[in-house]
Motif scaffolding. Structure first.
Motif, PDB file in Angstrom:
ATOM      1  N   ALA A   1       0.835  -1.202   0.000  1.00 22.06           N
ATOM      2  CA  ALA A   1       0.000   0.000   0.000  1.00 22.06           C
ATOM      3  C   ALA A   1       0.872   1.255   0.000  1.00 22.06           C
ATOM      4  O   ALA A   1       0.591   2.223  -0.715  1.00 22.06           O
ATOM      5  CB  ALA A   1      -0.931  -0.006   1.212  1.00 22.06           C
ATOM      6  N   LEU A   2       1.932   1.244   0.794  1.00 21.54           N
ATOM      7  CA  LEU A   2       2.859   2.377   0.858  1.00 21.54           C
ATOM      8  C   LEU A   2       3.437   2.682  -0.524  1.00 21.54           C
ATOM      9  O   LEU A   2       3.540   3.842  -0.922  1.00 21.54           O
ATOM     10  CB  LEU A   2       3.971   2.063   1.855  1.00 21.54           C
ATOM     11  CG  LEU A   2       5.075   3.082   2.085  1.00 21.54           C
ATOM     12  CD1 LEU A   2       5.632   2.929   3.486  1.00 21.54           C
ATOM     13  CD2 LEU A   2       6.195   2.966   1.075  1.00 21.54           C
TER      14      LEU A   2
ATOM     15  N   ASN B   1      10.099   4.025  17.677  1.00 23.14           N
ATOM     16  CA  ASN B   1      10.048   2.872  18.577  1.00 23.14           C
ATOM     17  C   ASN B   1       9.263   1.706  17.993  1.00 23.14           C
ATOM     18  O   ASN B   1       8.906   0.784  18.720  1.00 23.14           O
ATOM     19  CB  ASN B   1       9.414   3.289  19.909  1.00 23.14           C
ATOM     20  CG  ASN B   1      10.170   4.427  20.553  1.00 23.14           C
ATOM     21  OD1 ASN B   1      11.393   4.427  20.561  1.00 23.14           O
ATOM     22  ND2 ASN B   1       9.448   5.411  21.054  1.00 23.14           N
ATOM     23  N   SER B   2       9.000   1.750  16.701  1.00 28.21           N
ATOM     24  CA  SER B   2       8.166   0.728  16.072  1.00 28.21           C
ATOM     25  C   SER B   2       8.977  -0.127  15.104  1.00 28.21           C
ATOM     26  O   SER B   2       9.593   0.392  14.173  1.00 28.21           O
ATOM     27  CB  SER B   2       7.020   1.408  15.312  1.00 28.21           C
ATOM     28  OG  SER B   2       6.354   0.488  14.493  1.00 28.21           O
ATOM     29  N   ASP B   3       8.936  -1.436  15.316  1.00 26.34           N
ATOM     30  CA  ASP B   3       9.605  -2.354  14.393  1.00 26.34           C
ATOM     31  C   ASP B   3       8.980  -2.301  12.999  1.00 26.34           C
ATOM     32  O   ASP B   3       9.661  -2.529  12.006  1.00 26.34           O
ATOM     33  CB  ASP B   3       9.545  -3.791  14.916  1.00 26.34           C
ATOM     34  CG  ASP B   3      10.421  -4.002  16.139  1.00 26.34           C
ATOM     35  OD1 ASP B   3      11.341  -3.201  16.372  1.00 26.34           O
ATOM     36  OD2 ASP B   3      10.161  -4.973  16.869  1.00 26.34           O
ATOM     37  N   GLY B   4       7.702  -2.011  12.906  1.00 24.27           N
ATOM     38  CA  GLY B   4       7.030  -1.926  11.608  1.00 24.27           C
ATOM     39  C   GLY B   4       7.352  -0.665  10.840  1.00 24.27           C
ATOM     40  O   GLY B   4       7.414  -0.670   9.602  1.00 24.27           O
TER      41      GLY B   4
ATOM     42  N   VAL C   1       4.737   9.444   2.586  1.00 26.70           N
ATOM     43  CA  VAL C   1       4.566   8.644   3.793  1.00 26.70           C
ATOM     44  C   VAL C   1       4.679   9.591   4.977  1.00 26.70           C
ATOM     45  O   VAL C   1       5.664  10.324   5.100  1.00 26.70           O
ATOM     46  CB  VAL C   1       5.617   7.526   3.905  1.00 26.70           C
ATOM     47  CG1 VAL C   1       5.369   6.696   5.163  1.00 26.70           C
ATOM     48  CG2 VAL C   1       5.605   6.642   2.664  1.00 26.70           C
ATOM     49  N   MET C   2       3.643   9.607   5.815  1.00 22.64           N
ATOM     50  CA  MET C   2       3.634  10.454   6.995  1.00 22.64           C
ATOM     51  C   MET C   2       3.838   9.574   8.228  1.00 22.64           C
ATOM     52  O   MET C   2       3.048   8.669   8.488  1.00 22.64           O
ATOM     53  CB  MET C   2       2.309  11.210   7.124  1.00 22.64           C
ATOM     54  CG  MET C   2       2.302  12.145   8.319  1.00 22.64           C
ATOM     55  SD  MET C   2       0.877  13.241   8.363  1.00 22.64           S
ATOM     56  CE  MET C   2      -0.372  12.138   8.993  1.00 22.64           C
TER      57      MET C   2
ATOM     58  N   ALA D   1      12.457   2.509   5.322  1.00 18.86           N
ATOM     59  CA  ALA D   1      13.439   2.027   4.337  1.00 18.86           C
ATOM     60  C   ALA D   1      12.803   1.955   2.947  1.00 18.86           C
ATOM     61  O   ALA D   1      13.404   2.407   1.959  1.00 18.86           O
ATOM     62  CB  ALA D   1      13.974   0.663   4.759  1.00 18.86           C
ATOM     63  N   ALA D   2      11.593   1.421   2.854  1.00 17.79           N
ATOM     64  CA  ALA D   2      10.909   1.328   1.555  1.00 17.79           C
ATOM     65  C   ALA D   2      10.636   2.718   0.986  1.00 17.79           C
ATOM     66  O   ALA D   2      10.819   2.956  -0.214  1.00 17.79           O
ATOM     67  CB  ALA D   2       9.606   0.547   1.703  1.00 17.79           C
ATOM     68  N   ALA D   3      10.202   3.637   1.845  1.00 14.97           N
ATOM     69  CA  ALA D   3       9.939   5.001   1.387  1.00 14.97           C
ATOM     70  C   ALA D   3      11.201   5.642   0.813  1.00 14.97           C
ATOM     71  O   ALA D   3      11.154   6.323  -0.212  1.00 14.97           O
ATOM     72  CB  ALA D   3       9.376   5.835   2.529  1.00 14.97           C
TER      73      ALA D   3
END
Length: 104
Positions: free
Chosen positions: A61-62, A76-79, A68-69, A85-87
């Protein structure tokens, strides 16, 4: 219309609070003339999909978005780390919107 993917911490947080935070971010994006893409509306169901499957859906989706906001706490989020990185790899516009509530 610019599509904006909302990235923020989810796992380990109160889901009602997360839904509210992502909803406020989506409302902000709409007010600014964008089209929000909320990962919580992409079939997030921790009881029926494993984490890797959720991340795959989210990254896909990204990649269909222009921007990307990142919401407060993204560090602090693993996701959020692979989303960042993808952005970067796909040259998405990246916004670190640490205090979007002050924009109300």
């Amino acid at each position: 219309m610019e599509k904006v993917y909302i990235s923020g911490p989810i796992t380990g947080y109160d889901m009602d609070e997360r839904r509210a935070a992502f909803s406020r971010a989506a409302e902000y994006i709409i007010r600014k003339g964008g089209q929000p893409v909320n990962p919580l509306e992409l079939g997030y169901d921790p009881g029926h999909m494993d984490y890797a499957a959720h991340m795959g859906t989210d990254i896909a989706a990204l990649l269909r978005c222009d921007t990307v906001m990142f919401l407060p706490g993204w560090q602090n989020s693993d996701g959020c780390t692979p989303e960042l990185a993808a952005a970067k790899i796909y040259h998405k516009w990246i916004v670190f919107y640490e205090d979007y509530e002050s924009e109300k």
